[in-house]
Design an enzyme around this catalytic site. Structure first.
Site, PDB file in Angstrom:
ATOM      1  N   SER A  60     -11.621   1.293  -5.322  1.00  0.00           N
ATOM      2  CA  SER A  60     -11.134   0.725  -6.346  1.00  0.00           C
ATOM      3  C   SER A  60     -12.597   1.147  -7.233  1.00  0.00           C
ATOM      4  O   SER A  60     -12.233   1.006  -8.981  1.00  0.00           O
ATOM      5  CB  SER A  60     -10.374   0.660  -7.406  1.00  0.00           C
ATOM      6  N   THR A  63       2.789   2.393  -1.471  1.00  0.00           N
ATOM      7  CA  THR A  63       3.987   1.526  -2.848  1.00  0.00           C
ATOM      8  C   THR A  63       3.870   2.019  -4.495  1.00  0.00           C
ATOM      9  O   THR A  63       4.889   2.602  -5.019  1.00  0.00           O
ATOM     10  CB  THR A  63       4.757   0.684  -2.886  1.00  0.00           C
ATOM     11  N   ASP A  95      -4.877   0.889  -9.657  1.00  0.00           N
ATOM     12  CA  ASP A  95      -6.086   0.629  -9.118  1.00  0.00           C
ATOM     13  C   ASP A  95      -6.405   0.155 -10.890  1.00  0.00           C
ATOM     14  O   ASP A  95      -7.011  -0.496 -10.484  1.00  0.00           O
ATOM     15  CB  ASP A  95      -6.262   2.057  -9.070  1.00  0.00           C
ATOM     16  N   GLY A 140     -12.457   2.150  -1.086  1.00  0.00           N
ATOM     17  CA  GLY A 140     -10.969   1.519  -1.049  1.00  0.00           C
ATOM     18  C   GLY A 140     -10.960   0.452  -1.878  1.00  0.00           C
ATOM     19  O   GLY A 140     -10.079  -0.379  -2.204  1.00  0.00           O
ATOM     20  N   TYR A 163      -4.489  12.218   0.639  1.00  0.00           N
ATOM     21  CA  TYR A 163      -3.330  11.790  -0.196  1.00  0.00           C
ATOM     22  C   TYR A 163      -2.013  12.044  -0.976  1.00  0.00           C
ATOM     23  O   TYR A 163      -1.073  11.786  -1.026  1.00  0.00           O
ATOM     24  CB  TYR A 163      -4.367  11.014  -1.294  1.00  0.00           C
ATOM     25  N   GLU A 206       0.381  -1.528  -0.176  1.00  0.00           N
ATOM     26  CA  GLU A 206      -0.168   0.191   0.270  1.00  0.00           C
ATOM     27  C   GLU A 206       0.899   1.137  -0.224  1.00  0.00           C
ATOM     28  O   GLU A 206       2.172   1.341   0.286  1.00  0.00           O
ATOM     29  CB  GLU A 206      -0.736   0.029   1.227  1.00  0.00           C
TER      30      GLU A 206
HETATM   31  C1  GLA Z   1      -5.090   4.812  -4.134  1.00  0.00           C
HETATM   32  C2  GLA Z   1      -4.385   4.837  -5.320  1.00  0.00           C
HETATM   33  C3  GLA Z   1      -3.551   3.523  -5.955  1.00  0.00           C
HETATM   34  C4  GLA Z   1      -2.437   3.235  -4.152  1.00  0.00           C
HETATM   35  C5  GLA Z   1      -3.660   3.272  -3.454  1.00  0.00           C
HETATM   36  C6  GLA Z   1      -2.962   2.700  -2.456  1.00  0.00           C
HETATM   37  O1  GLA Z   1      -6.095   3.514  -4.074  1.00  0.00           O
HETATM   38  O2  GLA Z   1      -5.695   5.178  -6.546  1.00  0.00           O
HETATM   39  O3  GLA Z   1      -2.673   4.536  -6.560  1.00  0.00           O
HETATM   40  O4  GLA Z   1      -1.186   4.952  -4.399  1.00  0.00           O
HETATM   41  O5  GLA Z   1      -4.481   4.062  -2.800  1.00  0.00           O
HETATM   42  O6  GLA Z   1      -1.555   1.665  -2.240  1.00  0.00           O
END
Ligand code: GLA
Length: 364
Positions: free
Chosen positions: A119, A31, A165, A117, A214, A29
């Site tokens: 997507s 990363t 994602d 979370g 974020y 996560e």
């Molecule tokens: C969101 C973002 C991804 C990623 C995650 C954390 O889902 O869209 O690109 O950075 O957070 O792992």
């Protein structure tokens, strides 16, 4: 026969129906935008686009779940801060790549909960690009679909997300995880254990990525790179942790999360391949602690779910999945016990917080 919602809306049947799944990230996560490793898999929940061509350059979209309509003209895409920005972002990027499309009528539905979370955004983008690819007959492979989806999200939508994602929604399947190296987008498919249940529980606390937290984390990682004299945190490993711990806070702990999380992804892949579910569970818990304490992207509600889950005999491990600041928890549970474990955690969590959790998988 009863007309479908699309027929009711537009007076004719759709020419194309395209889908894409949501994803749950097993581990890895924050990363992806640090050129690191991730390990997502597809969830059963889908976003579906029905589409038909128009003779003019208008785009009309009906978001059936919201009961809302939006419209714009191709070539006149602009940010509105509404859901239509995802569609406009796609058509804008298609035009930039020289793909000739005309107007279209569309209806979108999704059972990927927003802000969970899981997507929902990438599922929507990928489903739409797949649909337009078929409707207007252009060539684009699955990696190109993911890249275009990301550009739409980074661009017109204005969310500075990484590539995980979109890659997951475009390439991952159920029953296997996509072990992806975000540095060069090379990937391997790792079969998920058939002797365990994957559980996904939405906390009912919604997040938004266009929101600032974020982007703050991303900026903090960039600053950590400057302080450490590297181009990307991927260039550092666990051997560098003494040096990392010596830079100022919060940059040290942000970098420490990314470096240890990359190592945990590699260990999880090895443990999955060896069938060592106890080890996968320990890695999930360590990842959660790192996201909570070092990266500071968890919230008390999500911590409570992880705590309740990890106290259960039937659960190997649990962790916050996705960007954080709310969202969902992924758990690995004993085979055939995942549903009951998820339900019992959800019930106790709802009792203590008054929130409305949602168990997304396993199904009944
Ligand atoms: C969101 C973002 C991804 C990623 C995650 C954390 O889902 O869209 O690109 O950075 O957070 O792992």
């Amino acid at each position: 026969m009863m007309p479908t919602p699309f027929e009711t809306k537009y007076g004719h049947a759709p020419a194309v129906t395209a889908r894409a799944p949501g994803r749950v990230n097993l581990i890895g996560e924050h990363t992806d935008y640090n050129d690191g490793f991730v390990l997502p898999t597809a969830i059963p929940q889908l976003t579906t686009f029905e589409l038909s061509r128009r003779e003019d350059r208008s785009v009309r979209v009906h978001a059936a779940d919201l009961g809302e309509d939006a419209t714009y003209e191709l070539g006149a895409e602009r940010r509105t801060d509404g859901w239509i920005d995802y569609v406009a972002g796609v058509t804008q990027e298609l035009a930039r790549d020289g793909h000739e499309i005309g107007g279209f009528d569309a209806l979108v539905t999704s059972d990927v909960p927003r802000g969970s979370g899981l997507s929902s955004s990438a599922a929507l983008l990928v489903a739409l690009i797949r649909g337009l690819r078929e409707l207007y007959g252009f060539d684009m492979d699955d990696v190109q679909v993911a890249r275009l989806a990301r550009r739409a999200e980074n661009g017109l939508v204005g969310a500075n997300v990484g590539i995980m994602d979109q890659m997951a929604c475009s390439l991952a399947g159920e029953g296997e995880a996509l072990f992806l190296d975000c540095r060069d987008l090379s990937f391997e498919r790792v079969p998920l254990p058939t002797n365990a249940d994957l559980v996904v529980l939405h906390s009912g606390v919604e997040h938004s990525h266009a929101g600032g937290d974020y982007n703050t984390r991303r900026a903090e990682c960039e600053r950590a790179c400057e302080l450490l004299g590297v181009g990307s945190l991927r260039d550092l490993g666990e051997d560098d942790l003494d040096r990392v711990n010596a830079i100022e806070e919060p940059y040290a702990r942000r970098a420490r999360h990314v470096i240890t999380e990359n190592a945990r992804v590699l260990r999880t892949v090895a443990a999955l391949r060896a069938g060592d579910l106890e080890e996968v569970g320990r890695l999930f818990l360590a990842s959660h602690a790192s996201m909570r304490d070092d990266y500071e992207v968890s919230v008390p509600e999500v911590d409570l779910i992880v705590e309740l889950a990890s106290a259960l005999e039937d659960v190997y491990g649990a962790r916050l999945t996705g960007g954080g600041f709310g969202g969902s928890v992924v758990m690995l549970a004993r085979l055939g016990r995942g549903r009951a474990a998820g339900e019992s955690v959800a019930a106790e969590y709802a009792r203590r917080t008054g929130r409305e959790p949602k168990l997304l998988t396993p199904g009944e």
